[in-house]
Scaffold this motif. Sequence first.
Motif, PDB file in Angstrom:
ATOM      1  N   GLU A  42       0.831  -1.200   0.000  1.00  0.00           N
ATOM      2  CA  GLU A  42       0.000   0.000   0.000  1.00  0.00           C
ATOM      3  C   GLU A  42       0.869   1.255   0.000  1.00  0.00           C
ATOM      4  N   GLU A  44       1.469   4.890   1.372  1.00  0.00           N
ATOM      5  CA  GLU A  44       1.077   5.531   2.623  1.00  0.00           C
ATOM      6  C   GLU A  44       1.974   6.730   2.929  1.00  0.00           C
ATOM      7  N   ASP A  49      -2.655  10.651   3.372  1.00  0.00           N
ATOM      8  CA  ASP A  49      -3.682  10.982   4.368  1.00  0.00           C
ATOM      9  C   ASP A  49      -4.497  12.196   3.932  1.00  0.00           C
ATOM     10  N   ARG A  52      -6.913  10.961   1.403  1.00  0.00           N
ATOM     11  CA  ARG A  52      -7.991  10.186   2.027  1.00  0.00           C
ATOM     12  C   ARG A  52      -9.017  11.115   2.680  1.00  0.00           C
ATOM     13  N   ASP A  53      -8.556  12.233   3.242  1.00  0.00           N
ATOM     14  CA  ASP A  53      -9.478  13.223   3.790  1.00  0.00           C
ATOM     15  C   ASP A  53     -10.316  13.848   2.679  1.00  0.00           C
ATOM     16  N   SER A  55     -11.068  12.439  -0.193  1.00  0.00           N
ATOM     17  CA  SER A  55     -12.015  11.404  -0.619  1.00  0.00           C
ATOM     18  C   SER A  55     -13.204  11.325   0.334  1.00  0.00           C
ATOM     19  N   THR A  56     -12.937  11.436   1.621  1.00  0.00           N
ATOM     20  CA  THR A  56     -14.016  11.394   2.621  1.00  0.00           C
ATOM     21  C   THR A  56     -14.974  12.562   2.428  1.00  0.00           C
ATOM     22  N   SER A  61     -16.194   8.358   2.184  1.00  0.00           N
ATOM     23  CA  SER A  61     -15.303   7.218   2.389  1.00  0.00           C
ATOM     24  C   SER A  61     -13.887   7.633   2.024  1.00  0.00           C
ATOM     25  N   PRO A  62     -12.883   7.203   2.778  1.00  0.00           N
ATOM     26  CA  PRO A  62     -11.495   7.566   2.453  1.00  0.00           C
ATOM     27  C   PRO A  62     -10.879   6.719   1.355  1.00  0.00           C
ATOM     28  N   ASP A  63     -11.580   5.714   0.877  1.00  0.00           N
ATOM     29  CA  ASP A  63     -10.983   4.712  -0.011  1.00  0.00           C
ATOM     30  C   ASP A  63     -11.379   4.846  -1.474  1.00  0.00           C
ATOM     31  N   TYR A  67      -4.879   5.951  -7.611  1.00  0.00           N
ATOM     32  CA  TYR A  67      -3.556   6.558  -7.563  1.00  0.00           C
ATOM     33  C   TYR A  67      -2.851   6.437  -8.917  1.00  0.00           C
TER      34      TYR A  67
END
Length: 209
Positions: A42, A44, A49, A52-53, A55-56, A61-63, A67
């Motif tokens: 993954e 990271e 992060d 992911r924020d 996306s939320t 959802s953060p996922d 990429y």
Amino acid sequence: LPAPGDFAPGSTMAEIYERGSLIAGISADTLLMSSRNPLTGEIEGFDVDVLRDLSTAIFGSPDRVQYRVITSGQRVGVLENGEVDVVVRTFSMTCTRWETIAFSAEYYDAGQKVLVSSESTAAGLDDLDGQRVCAPEGTTTLTRLEEYPVEVVPARTHTACLALFQQSQVEAITGDDTILAGFAAQDPYAKVVGEAISTEPYGIGMQAD
């Protein structure tokens, strides 16, 4: 802020929501910021992060992120040609870049420093007179090296600079302190020195429109 999915019809955000994922340009080799974990596979780090924020905020959802691994020199181009929606890749906001793309608010304040051998007595770029210093192509870091009495060695990526450094083909690497901190964490024979010679405000890059 609008709730996830609550976007004006026809807007860029509505199009991204309807597609079902956010397409993002990132690094896969910038330890601490955005790098692939060799154990999990993954990607990271802090930049991930941030994505992911984002996306939320869009999907709840953060996922929901696709990429696209890019180099520093490709960051503006992949936005201009529409290959990605955003770039989150230790991306400094500059006046020149603002002429062709747009940015979010600043999310991290970095600064340009220098990485040298742990045995070096240099305290910064001014102490590297005539020595070989590497920086990636297409970066503000490389341009700023022209102000110092060093031999500039461009490379395709920061990782390529690290390889040259470890092969003793360059005496130092210069770049954002975030990136150099990751290098120092990987190489026990390297250290980051000096005060920052610039301010590098990171933003999320996006298409101008």
